[in-house]
Design an enzyme around this catalytic site. Sequence first.
Site, PDB file in Angstrom:
ATOM      1  N   ASP A  23     -34.404 -23.759 -51.836  1.00 26.48           N
ATOM      2  CA  ASP A  23     -33.633 -24.718 -51.049  1.00 26.48           C
ATOM      3  C   ASP A  23     -32.663 -25.440 -51.982  1.00 26.48           C
ATOM      4  OD1 ASP A  23     -34.158 -26.226 -48.067  1.00 26.48           O
ATOM      5  OD2 ASP A  23     -32.961 -27.293 -49.555  1.00 26.48           O
TER       6      ASP A  23
ATOM      7  N   GLN B  19     -33.729 -29.437 -37.038  1.00 22.81           N
ATOM      8  CA  GLN B  19     -33.124 -28.219 -37.573  1.00 22.81           C
ATOM      9  C   GLN B  19     -31.623 -28.426 -37.760  1.00 22.81           C
ATOM     10  OE1 GLN B  19     -33.754 -24.663 -35.210  1.00 22.81           O
ATOM     11  NE2 GLN B  19     -32.698 -23.355 -36.694  1.00 22.81           N
TER      12      GLN B  19
ATOM     13  N   HIS C 206     -35.560 -20.078 -40.274  1.00 23.11           N
ATOM     14  CA  HIS C 206     -36.050 -20.127 -41.655  1.00 23.11           C
ATOM     15  C   HIS C 206     -37.356 -20.902 -41.683  1.00 23.11           C
ATOM     16  CE1 HIS C 206     -33.329 -23.519 -40.971  1.00 23.11           C
ATOM     17  NE2 HIS C 206     -34.108 -24.215 -41.776  1.00 23.11           N
ATOM     18  N   LEU C 207     -38.200 -20.487 -42.605  1.00 19.48           N
ATOM     19  CA  LEU C 207     -39.500 -21.128 -42.794  1.00 19.48           C
ATOM     20  C   LEU C 207     -39.479 -21.830 -44.146  1.00 19.48           C
ATOM     21  CD1 LEU C 207     -42.484 -21.635 -42.122  1.00 19.48           C
ATOM     22  CD2 LEU C 207     -42.986 -19.323 -42.942  1.00 19.48           C
TER      23      LEU C 207
HETATM   24  P1  AMP Z   1     -33.381 -27.268 -41.538  1.00 18.32           P
HETATM   25  O1  AMP Z   1     -33.293 -28.748 -41.400  1.00 18.32           O
HETATM   26  O2  AMP Z   1     -34.758 -26.746 -41.240  1.00 18.32           O
HETATM   27  O3  AMP Z   1     -32.306 -26.542 -40.792  1.00 18.32           O
HETATM   28  O4  AMP Z   1     -33.185 -26.998 -43.073  1.00 18.32           O
HETATM   29  C1  AMP Z   1     -32.098 -26.343 -43.618  1.00 18.32           C
HETATM   30  C2  AMP Z   1     -32.315 -26.304 -45.094  1.00 18.32           C
HETATM   31  O5  AMP Z   1     -31.365 -25.425 -45.659  1.00 18.32           O
HETATM   32  C3  AMP Z   1     -32.143 -27.662 -45.795  1.00 18.32           C
HETATM   33  O6  AMP Z   1     -33.360 -27.979 -46.473  1.00 18.32           O
HETATM   34  C4  AMP Z   1     -30.987 -27.428 -46.756  1.00 18.32           C
HETATM   35  O7  AMP Z   1     -31.155 -28.107 -47.969  1.00 18.32           O
HETATM   36  C5  AMP Z   1     -31.003 -25.923 -46.933  1.00 18.32           C
HETATM   37  N1  AMP Z   1     -29.738 -25.291 -47.267  1.00 18.32           N
HETATM   38  C6  AMP Z   1     -28.546 -25.478 -46.676  1.00 18.32           C
HETATM   39  N2  AMP Z   1     -27.599 -24.710 -47.264  1.00 18.32           N
HETATM   40  C7  AMP Z   1     -28.217 -24.013 -48.237  1.00 18.32           C
HETATM   41  C8  AMP Z   1     -27.787 -23.065 -49.203  1.00 18.32           C
HETATM   42  N3  AMP Z   1     -26.512 -22.656 -49.283  1.00 18.32           N
HETATM   43  N4  AMP Z   1     -28.703 -22.560 -50.051  1.00 18.32           N
HETATM   44  C9  AMP Z   1     -29.995 -22.961 -49.994  1.00 18.32           C
HETATM   45  N5  AMP Z   1     -30.461 -23.859 -49.116  1.00 18.32           N
HETATM   46  C10 AMP Z   1     -29.586 -24.384 -48.246  1.00 18.32           C
END
Ligand code: AMP
Length: 111
Positions: free
Chosen positions: A30, A94, A100-101
């Site tokens: 992440d 989200q 994603h998990l």
């Molecule tokens: P969610 O709130 O479950 O949609 O979490 C999305 C996650 O994706 C967050 O923890 C972000 O920090 C992560 N994220 C967003 N863009 C990227 C990226 N380019 N590479 C890795 N993680 C990312």
Amino acid sequence: MTDCVFCNIINKTIPSQPVFENGNLLVINDINPKAPVHLLVVPKKHINGIHTLAAGDEALAGELIFVAKQMAEKFGVGESGYKLVFNVGRDGGQVVPHLHLHLLGGRQLAE
Ligand code: AMP
């Protein structure tokens, strides 16, 4: 989907260093880690989230969990424990609309 950040990581438009990859999914760190270990297990197939899983996605959904368990062991939190989280939709927090998990570990996460 061209405007999906995880699709662009999967198709390598956005560079990344996956910690694991197979034909169905990849695992990335992440970008904004909330714990010493914070991995995202991401299916290569674009699915918006748990709320849009369809018939035929059962094995893929199970594989996300099984690979998360393997990653927990690989990254040293298999014994100490960890949290697996699917954020689902707006009220579920989200932000990225590609399934994603989250695997979080390496500190006390109980709330
Ligand atoms: P969610 O709130 O479950 O949609 O979490 C999305 C996650 O994706 C967050 O923890 C972000 O920090 C992560 N994220 C967003 N863009 C990227 C990226 N380019 N590479 C890795 N993680 C990312």
